[in-house]
Design a protein around this motif. Structure first.
Motif, PDB file in Angstrom:
ATOM      1  N   ILE A 380       0.833  -1.196   0.000  1.00  0.00           N
ATOM      2  CA  ILE A 380       0.000   0.000   0.000  1.00  0.00           C
ATOM      3  C   ILE A 380       0.873   1.253   0.000  1.00  0.00           C
ATOM      4  O   ILE A 380       2.053   1.211   0.354  1.00  0.00           O
ATOM      5  CB  ILE A 380      -0.934   0.055   1.236  1.00  0.00           C
ATOM      6  N   ARG A 381       0.281   2.361  -0.390  1.00  0.00           N
ATOM      7  CA  ARG A 381       0.939   3.663  -0.242  1.00  0.00           C
ATOM      8  C   ARG A 381       0.743   4.137   1.203  1.00  0.00           C
ATOM      9  O   ARG A 381      -0.336   3.980   1.774  1.00  0.00           O
ATOM     10  CB  ARG A 381       0.342   4.685  -1.209  1.00  0.00           C
ATOM     11  N   THR A 382       1.768   4.719   1.766  1.00  0.00           N
ATOM     12  CA  THR A 382       1.721   5.198   3.144  1.00  0.00           C
ATOM     13  C   THR A 382       2.275   6.624   3.200  1.00  0.00           C
ATOM     14  O   THR A 382       2.668   7.195   2.177  1.00  0.00           O
ATOM     15  CB  THR A 382       2.559   4.301   4.070  1.00  0.00           C
ATOM     16  N   GLU A 383       2.313   7.162   4.401  1.00  0.00           N
ATOM     17  CA  GLU A 383       2.955   8.452   4.643  1.00  0.00           C
ATOM     18  C   GLU A 383       3.979   8.290   5.744  1.00  0.00           C
ATOM     19  O   GLU A 383       3.655   7.864   6.854  1.00  0.00           O
ATOM     20  CB  GLU A 383       1.930   9.523   5.030  1.00  0.00           C
ATOM     21  N   ALA A 384       5.228   8.605   5.422  1.00  0.00           N
ATOM     22  CA  ALA A 384       6.307   8.537   6.397  1.00  0.00           C
ATOM     23  C   ALA A 384       6.536   9.927   6.998  1.00  0.00           C
ATOM     24  O   ALA A 384       5.981  10.924   6.528  1.00  0.00           O
ATOM     25  CB  ALA A 384       7.584   8.025   5.734  1.00  0.00           C
ATOM     26  N   MET A 385       7.338   9.969   8.046  1.00  0.00           N
ATOM     27  CA  MET A 385       7.648  11.222   8.728  1.00  0.00           C
ATOM     28  C   MET A 385       9.148  11.342   8.935  1.00  0.00           C
ATOM     29  O   MET A 385       9.857  10.331   9.012  1.00  0.00           O
ATOM     30  CB  MET A 385       6.934  11.297  10.086  1.00  0.00           C
ATOM     31  N   VAL A 386       9.604  12.590   9.068  1.00  0.00           N
ATOM     32  CA  VAL A 386      11.031  12.804   9.332  1.00  0.00           C
ATOM     33  C   VAL A 386      11.359  12.384  10.750  1.00  0.00           C
ATOM     34  O   VAL A 386      12.307  11.648  10.999  1.00  0.00           O
ATOM     35  CB  VAL A 386      11.417  14.277   9.098  1.00  0.00           C
ATOM     36  N   GLY A 387      10.591  12.877  11.741  1.00  0.00           N
ATOM     37  CA  GLY A 387      10.856  12.572  13.141  1.00  0.00           C
ATOM     38  C   GLY A 387      11.952  13.452  13.719  1.00  0.00           C
ATOM     39  O   GLY A 387      12.475  14.350  13.052  1.00  0.00           O
ATOM     40  N   GLY A 388      12.304  13.191  14.959  1.00  0.00           N
ATOM     41  CA  GLY A 388      13.354  13.955  15.621  1.00  0.00           C
ATOM     42  C   GLY A 388      13.020  15.425  15.768  1.00  0.00           C
ATOM     43  O   GLY A 388      13.909  16.259  15.929  1.00  0.00           O
ATOM     44  N   GLY A 389      11.738  15.767  15.737  1.00  0.00           N
ATOM     45  CA  GLY A 389      11.340  17.161  15.864  1.00  0.00           C
ATOM     46  C   GLY A 389      11.564  17.983  14.613  1.00  0.00           C
ATOM     47  O   GLY A 389      11.409  19.203  14.638  1.00  0.00           O
ATOM     48  N   ALA A 390      11.914  17.349  13.499  1.00  0.00           N
ATOM     49  CA  ALA A 390      12.205  18.081  12.265  1.00  0.00           C
ATOM     50  C   ALA A 390      10.980  18.094  11.349  1.00  0.00           C
ATOM     51  O   ALA A 390      10.312  17.077  11.196  1.00  0.00           O
ATOM     52  CB  ALA A 390      13.386  17.441  11.547  1.00  0.00           C
ATOM     53  N   PHE A 391      10.719  19.217  10.739  1.00  0.00           N
ATOM     54  CA  PHE A 391       9.628  19.378   9.769  1.00  0.00           C
ATOM     55  C   PHE A 391       8.305  18.819  10.301  1.00  0.00           C
ATOM     56  O   PHE A 391       7.730  17.893   9.712  1.00  0.00           O
ATOM     57  CB  PHE A 391       9.994  18.699   8.447  1.00  0.00           C
ATOM     58  N   PRO A 392       7.794  19.352  11.404  1.00  0.00           N
ATOM     59  CA  PRO A 392       6.543  18.830  11.972  1.00  0.00           C
ATOM     60  C   PRO A 392       5.390  18.972  10.987  1.00  0.00           C
ATOM     61  O   PRO A 392       5.249  19.974  10.299  1.00  0.00           O
ATOM     62  CB  PRO A 392       6.332  19.708  13.210  1.00  0.00           C
ATOM     63  N   GLY A 393       4.569  17.924  10.917  1.00  0.00           N
ATOM     64  CA  GLY A 393       3.405  17.940  10.049  1.00  0.00           C
ATOM     65  C   GLY A 393       3.691  17.658   8.596  1.00  0.00           C
ATOM     66  O   GLY A 393       2.760  17.582   7.783  1.00  0.00           O
ATOM     67  N   PHE A 394       4.959  17.484   8.240  1.00  0.00           N
ATOM     68  CA  PHE A 394       5.319  17.249   6.841  1.00  0.00           C
ATOM     69  C   PHE A 394       5.313  15.754   6.570  1.00  0.00           C
ATOM     70  O   PHE A 394       6.069  14.994   7.178  1.00  0.00           O
ATOM     71  CB  PHE A 394       6.695  17.841   6.541  1.00  0.00           C
ATOM     72  N   ALA A 395       4.434  15.321   5.667  1.00  0.00           N
ATOM     73  CA  ALA A 395       4.317  13.907   5.334  1.00  0.00           C
ATOM     74  C   ALA A 395       5.120  13.596   4.080  1.00  0.00           C
ATOM     75  O   ALA A 395       5.111  14.352   3.106  1.00  0.00           O
ATOM     76  CB  ALA A 395       2.860  13.532   5.120  1.00  0.00           C
TER      77      ALA A 395
END
Length: 465
Positions: A380-395
């Protein structure tokens, strides 16, 4: 009838078994004896006369299992299928191969505090400083053991007993409930809030500066966003005000990307080079986030201020280990060529991989669940995250496996408990394994781990029936 427990073999007999000698060599004689004693005690406590746990072979197998369980380290390598690249609970950035080799090399004796040129005592803070300055344009640099320590050291040296000006919109709480006001206070500074939560101007800082001001601290709100009717002054304008008033300004960048060109297409954010070019006196950032190195706090900027930090007694408490210095220097050296960094730093490589390539890897390695499990595995297609407090809300568009038709909570637990723990996430009654955070050969290893977990659950279900 004679109690069968009286026929248990002696400790000496068990220790003399041929298979025990390698155990003693690996674990130590006393540890082996302790595991054998545990096996004997369990057998003696079993009142069942037909128990199968009393023969020598049974006791040795029980002792071997005990030895393996007790010798398994609590800190283990895991497969990250969460889709969060800089996952704090999983150790944030995985190290580049060259950094791992540097750590292993530094584990022996090394010139941590010895000058090879003079043969006299040197400083561990000389290591990494030159390459940080080369990459950022800083006059000098120093390394602490994490970014919170770096900020605390700056506040303690420049504003102990004095006021630290921070915008109300930047009074962040970082992981583990640690808050900027607490860090400032415990470091000896007195917090003075300026502006409002959503709007702070240069004039707010100017109005707050007086004879008690020791430092202006700019904090990047890395783990949240203020949107809509909001504003804060450009960093260059704040630095200009600080110079006019003779007040140092420090910038806590948080995740600390070196250069925006390394992550094209990502939201605009502060960079180490940009911060120093804007005129701040000191910039601090993490080594184990967007930089992709080990846990460390990097402080770069004005040479005279860095010299003061090197003399601060707190630096001893925030001292960085030799293996960390080795891994950090090896990571930083990769950034001398941005193309090399993108290829060799795992965090950058994962963040930049096209979604189509991730989906192709997921499809090629998709595990086939055992028919008796009743499970289904789809790509399936998913949405990953940067994490570590970087680029909040950016999928980040990504792809992975969705497992359905099974108790996903049990599956998640079974994956965590496997020989190589696989960590995924649960969404809408599906167990998701995001392949973006499973680079290279880890994709196949994750597929094997998932298939094995499904197989074990299927066997357990058959036994329950």
């Amino acid at each position: 009838m004679t109690d069968p427990r009286r026929r248990l073999p002696s400790m000496d007999a068990l220790l003399g078994a041929p298979e025990v000698a390698p155990w003693i060599d690996r674990y130590g004689r006393e540890t082996v004896k302790d595991s054998l004693r545990r096996a004997l005690d369990r057998a003696r406590a079993d009142a069942d006369p037909d128990s199968e746990r009393r023969g020598p072979d049974d006791l040795l197998r029980a002792a071997e299992r005990d030895l393996e369980a007790r010798s398994r380290p609590s800190l283990r390598r895991v497969l990250n299928g969460t889709g969060v690249v800089l996952h704090t609970n999983l150790g944030r950035a995985p190290l580049a191969d060259v950094a791992g080799r540097a750590q292993a090399e530094a584990a022996g004796y090394g010139n941590v505090e010895l000058s090879l040129a003079t043969g006299r005592r040197g400083s561990r803070y000389d290591h990494c400083s030159e390459v940080v300055c080369e990459l950022t344009g800083a006059g000098a640099a120093i390394i602490a053991n994490n970014n919170a320590a770096a900020v605390a050291l700056v506040v303690n040296e420049l504003a102990r007993g004095r006021e630290v000006l921070v915008s109300r919109g930047e009074l962040v709480e970082i992981g583990g409930t640690f808050r900027i006001p607490d860090v400032v206070g415990r470091s000896g500074g007195r917090l003075r809030e300026v502006g409002t939560t959503n709007r702070t101007r240069v004039s707010d800082y100017a109005a707050a500066i007086d004879e008690s001001t020791g430092l202006i601290l700019r904090v990047h709100p890395s783990n949240y966003r203020v949107e809509g009717f909001s504003a804060r002054p450009p960093l260059a304008a704040l630095a200009s005000l600080a110079r006019e008033r003779g007040i140092p300004v420090a910038h806590d960048l948080g995740s600390g990307l070196l250069d925006a060109d390394l992550l094209p297409g990502f939201p605009e954010g502060p960079t180490a080079r940009g911060s120093l070019a804007a005129g701040v006196d000191l910039a601090t950032w993490s080594g184990d986030k967007l930089l992709g190195g080990p846990q460390a706090g990097i402080i770069a900027g004005d040479a005279a201020l860095i010299a003061r930090l090197r003399r601060n007694p707190l630096l001893r408490a925030f001292r960085v280990d030799k293996t960390t210095l080795a891994a950090l220097e090896a990571t930083l050296m990769l950034y001398r060529d941005s193309d090399l960094a993108v290829r060799r730093v795992p965090a950058l490589r994962m963040l930049r991989e096209p979604a189509e390539a991730v989906e192709a890897r997921a499809a090629a390695a998709r595990p086939e669940p055992p028919p008796r499990s009743g499970a289904r595995v789809d790509v399936i297609r998913t949405e990953a995250m940067v994490g570590g407090g970087a680029f909040p809300g950016f999928a980040i568009p990504s792809a992975g496996w969705a497992v359905t038709g099974i108790d996903v909570e049990r599956l998640a637990a079974e994956c965590r408990g496997g020989p190589v723990p696989l960590i995924g996430r649960i969404e809408r009654a599906a167990f998701i394994v995001d392949v973006r955070t499973l680079p290279g050969e880890e994709t196949a290893r994750a597929a094997d781990a998932l298939a094995s977990a499904l197989d074990r659950l299927a066997d357990a279900g058959r036994r329950d029936v």
